[in-house]
Design a protein around this motif. Structure first.
Motif, PDB file in Angstrom:
ATOM      1  N   CYS A  95      11.829  -3.972   8.435  1.00 35.20           N
ATOM      2  CA  CYS A  95      11.277  -3.962   7.081  1.00 35.20           C
ATOM      3  C   CYS A  95      10.655  -5.295   6.717  1.00 35.20           C
ATOM      4  CB  CYS A  95      12.373  -3.632   6.069  1.00 35.20           C
ATOM      5  SG  CYS A  95      13.175  -2.058   6.380  1.00 35.20           S
ATOM      6  N   GLY A  96      10.807  -6.304   7.561  1.00 31.53           N
ATOM      7  CA  GLY A  96      10.264  -7.614   7.272  1.00 31.53           C
ATOM      8  C   GLY A  96      11.211  -8.496   6.502  1.00 31.53           C
ATOM      9  N   ARG A 103       1.697  -1.288  -2.284  1.00 35.26           N
ATOM     10  CA  ARG A 103       1.375  -0.500  -1.109  1.00 35.26           C
ATOM     11  C   ARG A 103       2.599  -0.497  -0.197  1.00 35.26           C
ATOM     12  NH1 ARG A 103      -2.936  -4.008  -1.524  1.00 35.26           N
ATOM     13  NH2 ARG A 103      -2.154  -5.221   0.253  1.00 35.26           N
ATOM     14  N   GLY A 104       3.056   0.685   0.176  1.00 37.83           N
ATOM     15  CA  GLY A 104       4.227   0.741   1.030  1.00 37.83           C
ATOM     16  C   GLY A 104       5.485   0.394   0.258  1.00 37.83           C
ATOM     17  N   PRO A 105       6.532  -0.078   0.956  1.00 33.74           N
ATOM     18  CA  PRO A 105       7.800  -0.372   0.281  1.00 33.74           C
ATOM     19  C   PRO A 105       7.672  -1.554  -0.674  1.00 33.74           C
ATOM     20  CG  PRO A 105       7.873  -1.132   2.552  1.00 33.74           C
ATOM     21  CD  PRO A 105       6.602  -0.349   2.400  1.00 33.74           C
ATOM     22  N   HIS A 140       3.540  -7.031  -0.278  1.00 32.89           N
ATOM     23  CA  HIS A 140       4.804  -7.226   0.423  1.00 32.89           C
ATOM     24  C   HIS A 140       4.734  -8.520   1.231  1.00 32.89           C
ATOM     25  CE1 HIS A 140       8.022  -6.561   3.380  1.00 32.89           C
ATOM     26  NE2 HIS A 140       8.545  -5.739   2.477  1.00 32.89           N
ATOM     27  N   PRO A 141       5.841  -9.270   1.328  1.00 35.73           N
ATOM     28  CA  PRO A 141       5.799 -10.539   2.073  1.00 35.73           C
ATOM     29  C   PRO A 141       5.258 -10.414   3.494  1.00 35.73           C
ATOM     30  CG  PRO A 141       7.835 -10.392   0.841  1.00 35.73           C
ATOM     31  CD  PRO A 141       7.152  -9.067   0.681  1.00 35.73           C
ATOM     32  N   GLU A 142       5.494  -9.282   4.129  1.00 34.56           N
ATOM     33  CA  GLU A 142       5.005  -9.130   5.499  1.00 34.56           C
ATOM     34  C   GLU A 142       3.485  -9.182   5.560  1.00 34.56           C
ATOM     35  OE1 GLU A 142       5.264  -5.558   8.708  1.00 34.56           O
ATOM     36  OE2 GLU A 142       7.185  -6.315   7.949  1.00 34.56           O
ATOM     37  N   GLU A 143       2.811  -8.741   4.503  1.00 38.67           N
ATOM     38  CA  GLU A 143       1.358  -8.788   4.475  1.00 38.67           C
ATOM     39  C   GLU A 143       0.837 -10.207   4.300  1.00 38.67           C
ATOM     40  OE1 GLU A 143      -0.621  -5.863   1.988  1.00 38.67           O
ATOM     41  OE2 GLU A 143       1.278  -4.806   1.743  1.00 38.67           O
ATOM     42  N   TRP A 176      12.926 -12.297  -2.011  1.00 37.90           N
ATOM     43  CA  TRP A 176      11.508 -12.069  -2.249  1.00 37.90           C
ATOM     44  C   TRP A 176      11.257 -12.211  -3.754  1.00 37.90           C
ATOM     45  CZ3 TRP A 176       9.175  -6.456  -1.954  1.00 37.90           C
ATOM     46  CH2 TRP A 176       7.854  -6.471  -2.427  1.00 37.90           C
ATOM     47  N   GLN A 177      10.470 -13.219  -4.133  1.00 36.69           N
ATOM     48  CA  GLN A 177      10.051 -13.343  -5.532  1.00 36.69           C
ATOM     49  C   GLN A 177       8.804 -12.479  -5.698  1.00 36.69           C
ATOM     50  OE1 GLN A 177       7.920 -16.819  -7.502  1.00 36.69           O
ATOM     51  NE2 GLN A 177      10.037 -17.231  -8.099  1.00 36.69           N
ATOM     52  N   TYR A 178       8.985 -11.369  -6.391  1.00 38.12           N
ATOM     53  CA  TYR A 178       7.908 -10.380  -6.457  1.00 38.12           C
ATOM     54  C   TYR A 178       7.181 -10.352  -7.788  1.00 38.12           C
ATOM     55  CZ  TYR A 178      11.529  -7.407  -8.653  1.00 38.12           C
ATOM     56  OH  TYR A 178      12.524  -6.894  -9.464  1.00 38.12           O
TER      57      TYR A 178
END
Length: 271
Positions: A20-21, A55-57, A221-224, A234-236
């Motif tokens: 999930c990253g 986008r995505g999770p 998402h952080p992975e992107e 993760w500060q979202y």
């Protein structure tokens, strides 16, 4: 890193969330107990002044959420925030080697009284040495049983009243590692690194292998943004609306399950 081990060693024990990253928390050291009994985790009932269509999770895929705060959050009713889903808080303590957040002591005491696990963070300035800044942080942040591991906040601040210097990436990484070593020696826990995309890219922070990360990414998402690099927090959002908190506030997600959150607390709280 965690309880005297470097993050790279602990990472070998992690399970479950790499796909999930996010960084799955380590299991507790044998015999370790959670030093503080946190409130039960409640599903977050947060709003956002500037919501994002993920986008995505997105953040909702994670059950454990919290906030980070400073003097700009002037009024917090912590029991209300806790019941609305604030399961942890990171509180600004210091900047450089000469600035103390005037609301730190109040936020620190009130969050504890509400049973919310909390940690302190330091905004790093490159005009003072790692030794000076570590000494300043240690002077103002108690080594308190049950507090979360400290955090170093790494980002450029062009509006700083005392320091806008941007040294070369090698200097940045060396100073940061020295600061982490000094705080780990005092608190018995290696600090997490908080950063944002610009600073990450400018300074090659991907070279700091094995450090535990708290990443800002408010539109994807952080992975992107950071690639498949593990993260713990993760500060979202920087525009969150939380019951009990006056005004907007930063929102964060923990990258694991509730059970993994409990294990992370056991491993990463001060003793």
């Amino acid at each position: 890193m965690r309880i005297g081990m470097r993050a790279c060693a602990v990472a070998a024990m992690l399970a479950g969330l790499a796909a999930c990253g996010s960084l799955a928390p380590p299991p507790p050291t044998q015999g370790a107990a959670v030093p503080m009994s946190p409130a039960p985790v409640a599903a977050p009932r947060f709003g956002d002044a500037r919501p994002v269509l993920w986008r995505g999770p997105g953040p909702a895929a994670h059950p454990v959420h919290g906030i980070d705060i400073s003097r700009y959050q002037t009024a917090i009713h912590w029991p209300t925030a806790r019941d609305a889903g604030v399961s942890f808080a990171f509180i600004k303590a210091t900047e450089g080697a000469d600035r103390l957040d005037p609301a730190f002591a109040r936020h620190w005491a009130e969050a504890r009284a509400a049973g919310i696990p909390r940690g302190a963070y330091h905004f790093y300035y490159f005009c003072r040495s790692a030794e000076d800044q570590a000494r300043w942080f240690i002077t103002h942040v108690p080594k308190e049983r049950g507090a979360l591991a400290p955090v170093v906040d790494l980002e450029w601040n062009p509006h700083s009243p005392t320091c806008t210097w941007r040294p070369d990436p090698a200097h940045v990484r060396a100073e940061v590692l020295r600061f982490l070593d000094l705080l780990e020696a005092h608190y018995g826990q290696r600090p997490l690194i908080y950063t944002e995309p610009g600073f990450w890219q400018d300074n090659g922070l991907e070279q700091l292998r094995g450090e535990e990360l708290w990443l800002r990414s408010v539109a994807a998402h952080p992975e992107e943004v950071y690639g498949r690099r593990g993260w713990t927090f993760w500060q979202y959002s920087g525009t969150g609306l939380v019951p009990g908190v006056q005004g907007q506030v930063d929102l964060n997600a923990f990258g694991g399950t509730i059970a993994q959150w409990r294990r992370w607390l056991a491993a990463r709280s001060l003793r």
